[in-house]
Design a protein around this motif. Sequence first.
Motif, short mmCIF file in Angstrom:
data_model
loop_
_atom_site.label_atom_id
_atom_site.label_comp_id
_atom_site.label_asym_id
_atom_site.label_seq_id
_atom_site.Cartn_x
_atom_site.Cartn_y
_atom_site.Cartn_z
N PHE A 1 6.26 11.63 -10.51
CA PHE A 1 7.62 11.43 -10.88
C PHE A 1 8.90 12.45 -10.44
CE2 PHE A 1 5.28 8.33 -13.46
CZ PHE A 1 6.15 7.33 -13.65
N VAL A 2 8.44 13.58 -10.26
CA VAL A 2 9.26 14.58 -9.67
C VAL A 2 9.42 14.76 -8.24
CG1 VAL A 2 9.78 15.50 -11.96
CG2 VAL A 2 8.02 16.41 -10.70
N LEU A 3 8.17 14.50 -7.60
CA LEU A 3 8.14 14.73 -6.15
C LEU A 3 8.73 13.81 -5.30
CD1 LEU A 3 4.15 15.41 -5.87
CD2 LEU A 3 6.09 17.23 -5.03
N VAL B 1 0.04 9.99 -3.07
CA VAL B 1 0.26 8.31 -3.29
C VAL B 1 1.48 7.97 -3.43
CG1 VAL B 1 -0.04 8.26 -5.69
CG2 VAL B 1 -0.75 6.27 -4.29
N ILE B 2 2.44 8.55 -4.05
CA ILE B 2 3.75 8.02 -4.29
C ILE B 2 4.68 9.23 -4.90
CG2 ILE B 2 3.49 7.09 -6.66
CD1 ILE B 2 5.30 4.83 -5.98
N GLY B 3 6.13 9.36 -4.32
CA GLY B 3 6.81 10.33 -4.95
C GLY B 3 8.02 9.62 -5.48
N ALA C 1 -11.67 14.71 -3.84
CA ALA C 1 -11.91 13.60 -2.53
C ALA C 1 -11.04 12.98 -1.89
CB ALA C 1 -13.36 12.90 -2.96
N GLU C 2 -10.16 12.40 -2.66
CA GLU C 2 -9.25 11.43 -2.14
C GLU C 2 -7.99 11.99 -1.63
OE1 GLU C 2 -10.06 8.40 -1.28
OE2 GLU C 2 -12.20 8.69 -2.18
N GLU C 3 -7.89 12.52 -0.58
CA GLU C 3 -6.40 13.28 0.06
C GLU C 3 -5.36 12.43 -0.12
OE1 GLU C 3 -7.47 15.17 3.50
OE2 GLU C 3 -9.28 16.15 2.94
N TRP C 4 -5.38 11.08 0.08
CA TRP C 4 -4.40 10.42 0.08
C TRP C 4 -3.61 10.39 -1.24
CZ3 TRP C 4 -4.32 6.06 -3.30
CH2 TRP C 4 -5.42 5.87 -3.87
N LEU C 5 -4.52 10.69 -2.42
CA LEU C 5 -4.07 10.39 -3.78
C LEU C 5 -2.91 11.55 -4.40
CD1 LEU C 5 -4.19 8.55 -6.22
CD2 LEU C 5 -6.22 9.51 -7.06
N PHE C 6 -3.66 12.64 -4.45
CA PHE C 6 -3.22 13.88 -4.75
C PHE C 6 -3.33 15.21 -3.96
CE2 PHE C 6 -4.02 11.54 -8.93
CZ PHE C 6 -2.49 11.37 -9.21
#
Length: 560
Positions: free
Chosen positions: A52-54, A66-68, A125-130
């Motif tokens: 929420f702050v990125l 994943v989202i900022g 493992a999931e680089e796209w997530l965090f």
Amino acid sequence: MAVADVVISFMVFVSIYAILSYGMNLKYGHTGLLDFGHVGFYLIGAYTSVLFVLGPDDPGDFTAYVIGLGDVPFVGTWIVGIVAGTVLAGIVGGLVALPTIRLREDYLAITVLGISVIFQRIVQAEEWLFNGPDALRGYSPPLKSLFPLEMNTMIGAALFGIITLVIWAAATGLLGRERNHESRFPLAGLYAVTTFGLARLGGEDGSLNDAQVAALAGVVAGVLATVLLTALDPILALGVLLSLYTWFVAGVAIAHLYDGLGRREWLAGIAFGTGFLVALLPVPMADSLAVKSLGTIVLLGALVSAYLYAVRNVAWFDSAKITVVGVASLWFVGIWYFVLPILGPLGNGYVPAALATLFRNVVWVLKFGGDVGTTYAVAFLGELTINVDYSRFILAGFGLFMGALYYVLEVTVQSPFGRVLRAVRNDEDVVMSLGKDPFVYKIQSMVIGSALGGFAGALWAMYAQGLVFTMFAPRITFITLLIMFIGGAGNNKGMILGAAIYWGFQQATSQLAAFFPPAVRVNVLAFRFVVIGLLFLVILYYLPEGLLGREEFGSEVSDE
């Protein structure tokens, strides 16, 4: 770095882990739900709040998430992020508990442990997530750019007013608890002054309790500090006043805690505290690694042997063994905080430097040194550059959260809801015979306890300013369990004490490890986990109820 700055960092860690332990204590201490995966909700709160702050992900900065939402008005704030992380952790806690809560307690413990490990592995493992195994950075805690504070601005004065509010409210609340004890000081009159006359609104005939009176007094003190700083800028005088007030109240509380303690108990505690200090002297003073290690081990072994001998062979010592350890700890910390820092300057004949060092540690509210701040010429101390850094502000905020949650949890566990939780812990059949469903209350306990874990994770993310999956290893859960068992399962106050003892051990061993060569230092720090494991076993065997014991409010179940 002044010793006061080390203590500020220590108190921040205590605040975070006390809140994390609140959640575990609500689940296990009050409801009887053993959760070996508590760290999973800590992880959820941390990573969710950061999203929420990125700002939006930039593919060119080698960081992926994943989202900022940081650029979204209002949504992209720490307030919303902390709330979202807390709520999501609570929801996940409830969902995890649903399929297993009706089974034996060990099924829940194993299930949640497995799920927490899965959460950690997904993050890794999931680089796209965090950002996968790399650190998730690129965000800052709230208001950090305003520090060190400029006291000639309204925002700087207001932020110091907030710090004043929290410190004054905490100290006044403690003074309110101690004011009815016998003392050489007129505590009742002092309490009336420090509450700015609001004390008459509390007590048996008033409409407010002591905690509410202290909170209002803190608000008044914060407003007064803001006005004074805006008009006159007396930052040094305010820092001295706040610091001395906290030292006075702490001294009164300690005196009342050990009121009536005999001379032999005091002497025994001082002797063991001094013995512990002597046992550690080979670490900083010896040049040989063998002398550092073996000398300390031999001296500590002798001290522990003397303690065990006294427990087994001296009747009065056995009955006061915990009290003696408390006195020894206070004596040791007092020497470490006030005496050891000034020995170097005094040994070199620099009396003003020694006095300045002592002054900096006494006036802990202010940060001394650096190129930014207000410079004062103080008699006998020389020139002192003073500012208010971000660590003081973050401590005030985290301390406020810890105190407020403690108050809310105390009200909760004394309510009919809390009595039902304890009845579920003690005997579910009794609860069912009175027409209440233990399943519902277990789910509610799991949701609230997990939400507290998520809240603590959000605070950790804010403080750490970077997240790595290794921060959320299963050992965090067992550290939380250790904190709970040290303080006393079912005792919210014990969570604060347990966190303080654990992080005191961590800080002390980190400072001792600094005296060893880098190649050995890693092994010394790793050995701490062995000591922690042994401490866990000792606590469970000798003090199954913890230092403060289980706090009982009555286990009757109402029909409300």
